[in-house]
Design a protein around this motif. Structure first.
Motif, PDB file in Angstrom:
ATOM      1  N   SER A 127      94.922  54.246  65.454  1.00 53.53           N
ATOM      2  CA  SER A 127      96.298  53.797  65.637  1.00 53.53           C
ATOM      3  C   SER A 127      97.168  54.415  64.563  1.00 53.53           C
ATOM      4  CB  SER A 127      96.365  52.268  65.568  1.00 53.53           C
ATOM      5  OG  SER A 127      97.699  51.821  65.716  1.00 53.53           O
ATOM      6  N   ALA A 143     104.177  52.356  67.388  1.00 55.05           N
ATOM      7  CA  ALA A 143     102.757  52.588  67.142  1.00 55.05           C
ATOM      8  C   ALA A 143     102.154  53.268  68.354  1.00 55.05           C
ATOM      9  CB  ALA A 143     102.038  51.273  66.864  1.00 55.05           C
ATOM     10  N   ASP A 145      98.261  55.080  69.943  1.00 56.50           N
ATOM     11  CA  ASP A 145      96.859  55.444  69.764  1.00 56.50           C
ATOM     12  C   ASP A 145      96.739  56.960  69.830  1.00 56.50           C
ATOM     13  OD1 ASP A 145      96.074  52.834  69.541  1.00 56.50           O
ATOM     14  OD2 ASP A 145      95.633  52.587  71.666  1.00 56.50           O
TER      15      ASP A 145
END
Length: 455
Positions: A127, A143, A145
């Motif tokens: 992340s 945010a 991944d």
């Protein structure tokens, strides 16, 4: 007396075995190898956050944001080459130290295995926090991944416990498998030695990496976790809780210092059980200081007890704060042999080296001096910790060489807090006062022993 001596002999033997246990010794050797890198990172952080800011910061004597940013780039580059990859450096050096301590004939291959396993055990998706794409929106972050990336949560200070475990146990398995003769590929005569060595470990390396890869897969598929998360939960957190609170640290470290009075070097216990954990905490404190200055470290009480607290406040002149004993001997001592040893020991004592005092004064088996030798160490830990908590001194957050003399070590290790140097002087005076009656008792005992030997 015979039974007591027998007990001490057995105790010494057990302690020596613990200190020389190959995994623990390799851990200690690995830290020692990369310590100069951490010291350099500490110097860089000190320059970035104290010296450069004083010169070109917002309140500096020659305020210039452009020059400040350029100067701090140097320190940030050094931190990136040290703190951000501290887990990688530690893992490789522990693996190499283990191989050499086991007298394995191809130690470099253990470095390869250790580093490969460290990355095998990292998650394949991490992340990341992304800055806003628009320059007009400066406070918006998102945010995401990310795959195909490694983050400093795993390669830096947060991953150092994982690095220790992988650096020890991946080479352990590799060396064990390499010992199976049937797995070695025999090369014909005339093949260069480097090529022959690489083929000798080819199958053992494949099997070792494959086994660790299987473990990573099981953790991911079965539990949606990784080894660093498990180690942080089940090993790192309990160990830090034990060694980074005053009571636990005083008990454990005092035990190691007490062993020194029996002739067993304190590193037998402290060097392998306490100091690696406290060093990791110190490296983390350096990273926090480098990123946010001393205020960021003050906001992290969990970093207050680190290896510098021991070196700066609790080991003045070496284990047992024997610099204070030398001062007491110079001022109030009457026994000439002790004064002669004090003359020999004062110069190394200024640089925290006290083996001449330990074995020459002596401290070993000198019952009157055992009490202040252990007590002063405990007081140094407790007083400096509560002085830090009370805001009387800044937390120690810069790695300085353990041979740095007092005053300089206090000032530098706290990012330039002169109050830490004053605290060192006050503690040294306290240690000297505590040593005084015991020093006199020791002199009386030695004088009596000498008189008895002359009869």
């Amino acid at each position: 007396m015979a039974n007591g001596q027998s007990f001490l002999d057995k105790f010494s033997e057990v302690s020596a075995k613990i200190g020389n246990q190959v995994h623990l010794r390799s851990l200690r050797d690995g830290f020692a190898t990369i310590m100069p890198v951490f010291i350099l990172a500490g110097i860089a952080a000190l320059l970035n956050n104290v010296v450069f800011t004083f010169l070109w910061g917002a309140d500096g004597i020659m305020e210039n944001a452009e020059i400040l940013a350029t100067a701090q780039y140097w320190g940030s580059a050094l931190s990136q080459g040290a703190l951000s990859i501290s887990a990688i450096l530690l893992c490789g050096m522990v693996g190499y130290s283990f191989a050499t301590n086991k007298r394995f004939d191809n130690p470099i291959s253990c470095v390869v295995v250790a580093l490969s396993v460290l990355f095998i055990m990292m998650p394949q998706t991490v992340s990341a926090t992304l800055s806003a794409a628009s320059p007009l929106v400066t406070d918006e972050v998102t945010a995401a991944d990310v795959t195909g990336a490694f983050i400093t949560n795993y390669t830096g200070t947060n991953g150092m416990f994982t690095a220790l475990i992988v650096g020890l146990f991946a080479p352990t398995l590799f060396i064990k498998v390499s010992g199976v003769e049937q797995l070695r590929i025999k090369m014909p005569q005339g093949v260069p030695p480097a090529v022959e060595k690489s083929f000798n470990v080819l199958i053992p390396m494949l099997l070792t990496l494959g086994a660790w890869g299987l473990l990573a897969t099981v953790l991911y598929a079965g539990f949606q976790t990784d080894i660093t998360a498990l180690i942080n939960t089940w090993i790192q957190t309990p160990l830090r809780a034990l060694t980074t609170n005053p009571a636990g640290l005083v008990v454990i470290y005092s035990l190691g210092v007490f062993l020194f009075t029996l002739g067993i070097h304190q590193s037998t216990i402290n060097g392998v059980l306490v100091e690696p954990v406290l060093t990791i905490v110190l490296v983390e404190a350096m990273e926090v200081f480098n990123n946010g200055g001393i205020d960021a470290v003050i906001a992290r009480p969990d970093l207050y007890l680190n290896m510098n607290v021991i070196n700066v406040y609790a080991l003045m002149g070496g284990s047992g704060c024997t610099l204070a004993l030398l001062i007491a001997t110079f001022i109030w001592g009457k026994w000439q042999p002790s004064k002669e040893i004090a003359k020999l020991g004062i110069l190394p004592g200024i640089f925290n080296i006290n083996e001449p005092v330990i074995y020459g004064y002596p401290i070993v088996f000198n019952i009157p001096l055992m009490v202040p030798f252990v007590l002063n160490t405990a007081l140094g830990i407790v007083i400096s910790y509560f002085a830090t908590v009370a805001g009387l001194v800044a937390p120690t957050c810069i790695q300085v060489p353990w041979t740095t003399p007092i005053i300089a070590s206090g000032f530098l290790s706290t990012g330039g807090d002169f109050r830490a140097a004053i605290l060192q002087v006050l503690l040294l005076a306290l240690y000297t006062i505590i040593y005084l009656p015991f020093m006199k008792a020791s002199e009386a005992s030695q004088r009596k022993q000498f008189e008895m030997s002359q009869q």
